[in-house]
Design a protein around this motif. Sequence first.
Motif, PDB file in Angstrom:
ATOM      1  N   MET A  34      60.400  -3.075   2.946  1.00  0.00           N
ATOM      2  CA  MET A  34      60.219  -1.806   3.637  1.00  0.00           C
ATOM      3  C   MET A  34      58.170  -2.393   3.371  1.00  0.00           C
ATOM      4  O   MET A  34      57.310  -2.020   4.685  1.00  0.00           O
ATOM      5  N   LEU A  35      58.066  -2.458   2.451  1.00  0.00           N
ATOM      6  CA  LEU A  35      56.440  -2.886   2.304  1.00  0.00           C
ATOM      7  C   LEU A  35      56.322  -4.194   3.342  1.00  0.00           C
ATOM      8  O   LEU A  35      55.041  -4.321   3.326  1.00  0.00           O
ATOM      9  N   GLU A  36      57.227  -5.244   3.289  1.00  0.00           N
ATOM     10  CA  GLU A  36      56.992  -6.486   4.049  1.00  0.00           C
ATOM     11  C   GLU A  36      57.146  -5.772   6.015  1.00  0.00           C
ATOM     12  O   GLU A  36      56.670  -6.547   6.242  1.00  0.00           O
ATOM     13  N   ARG A  37      57.978  -5.101   6.310  1.00  0.00           N
ATOM     14  CA  ARG A  37      57.812  -4.835   7.844  1.00  0.00           C
ATOM     15  C   ARG A  37      57.512  -4.207   8.195  1.00  0.00           C
ATOM     16  O   ARG A  37      56.738  -3.885   9.032  1.00  0.00           O
ATOM     17  N   CYS A  38      56.396  -2.830   7.181  1.00  0.00           N
ATOM     18  CA  CYS A  38      55.880  -2.024   7.613  1.00  0.00           C
ATOM     19  C   CYS A  38      55.049  -1.697   6.894  1.00  0.00           C
ATOM     20  O   CYS A  38      53.949  -0.712   6.860  1.00  0.00           O
ATOM     21  N   SER A  39      54.096  -2.275   6.596  1.00  0.00           N
ATOM     22  CA  SER A  39      52.510  -3.093   6.164  1.00  0.00           C
ATOM     23  C   SER A  39      52.183  -2.964   7.551  1.00  0.00           C
ATOM     24  O   SER A  39      52.625  -4.773   7.953  1.00  0.00           O
ATOM     25  N   THR A  40      51.604  -2.509   8.290  1.00  0.00           N
ATOM     26  CA  THR A  40      51.099  -3.016   9.833  1.00  0.00           C
ATOM     27  C   THR A  40      49.802  -2.967   9.525  1.00  0.00           C
ATOM     28  O   THR A  40      49.022  -2.369   8.490  1.00  0.00           O
ATOM     29  N   THR A  41      48.324  -2.883  10.274  1.00  0.00           N
ATOM     30  CA  THR A  41      47.285  -2.909  10.532  1.00  0.00           C
ATOM     31  C   THR A  41      46.970  -1.866  10.901  1.00  0.00           C
ATOM     32  O   THR A  41      45.751  -1.485  10.172  1.00  0.00           O
ATOM     33  N   TRP A  42      47.841  -0.995  11.461  1.00  0.00           N
ATOM     34  CA  TRP A  42      47.802   0.541  11.616  1.00  0.00           C
ATOM     35  C   TRP A  42      47.727   1.658  10.688  1.00  0.00           C
ATOM     36  O   TRP A  42      47.909   2.405  10.719  1.00  0.00           O
TER      37      TRP A  42
END
Length: 246
Positions: A186-194
């Motif tokens: 989750m932290l890797e794939r859903c930590s986005t710039t926005w």
Amino acid sequence: MSQKRDESQLKELQRQLQQLQHAYARQSRRAIVVLEGWDSAGKGGLIRRIGWALDPRTLQVWQIGAPEGRERRQHWMQRFWERMPLQGELTIFDRSWYGRVLVERVEGFAEPDAWQRAYDEINQFERSLVEENVRIVKLFLDIDRDTQMRRFIKRYETPGKRWKLTEDDIRNRARWDDYETAYADMLERCSTTWAPWTRIDARHKHKARIAAFEAIIEHLAEDVDVTPPELPPLVQAFMEEQVRED
């Protein structure tokens, strides 16, 4: 002494967050705080301290559990769209749409293709919110196994807190490694710039609350003017006259 300093610092951060809430209300801004983390990591305590500081009229807290009734027949994201903040509101999610890639993944409530697809669906959902000028703060409260067990024991030994211990807590602990993998993905794939994730070391409750408040304030305060507005001329004149007479 250390705890007193922490409480003093927390009180100042609560004041700053209150100022931001007032500014958001005046300027019709919207914000979301997403809280995820291990059982007993301190989400409830953090929410209470936020709630103590803020005006309940423009604060909404959603505690998210399993979908029920008609929610089961809807698109899985529908119930979250319905809980978005109105203009001028701050909304806190105690657990959230990330349940799709956490509990639903680990417990098998969602098929593999469904939860794997959900990472992109979540990112698109959050991006659409940000493009609509909704601020999103995502906090992951992290603890280790030993800390969790100490807190479970403390709850068990405190009659007034035993209700906090649930069968789900015990089952989830038994699948610690599976949840650890799910959290990492989750932290890797859903930590986005926005909509980036902020990891909070929650092993020390007081310091975790301070770190969480600081993160919330930092994200919400960007480009926001918290200066109180001028009083209307009639109010200003009336009050100045009252002060002179007093």
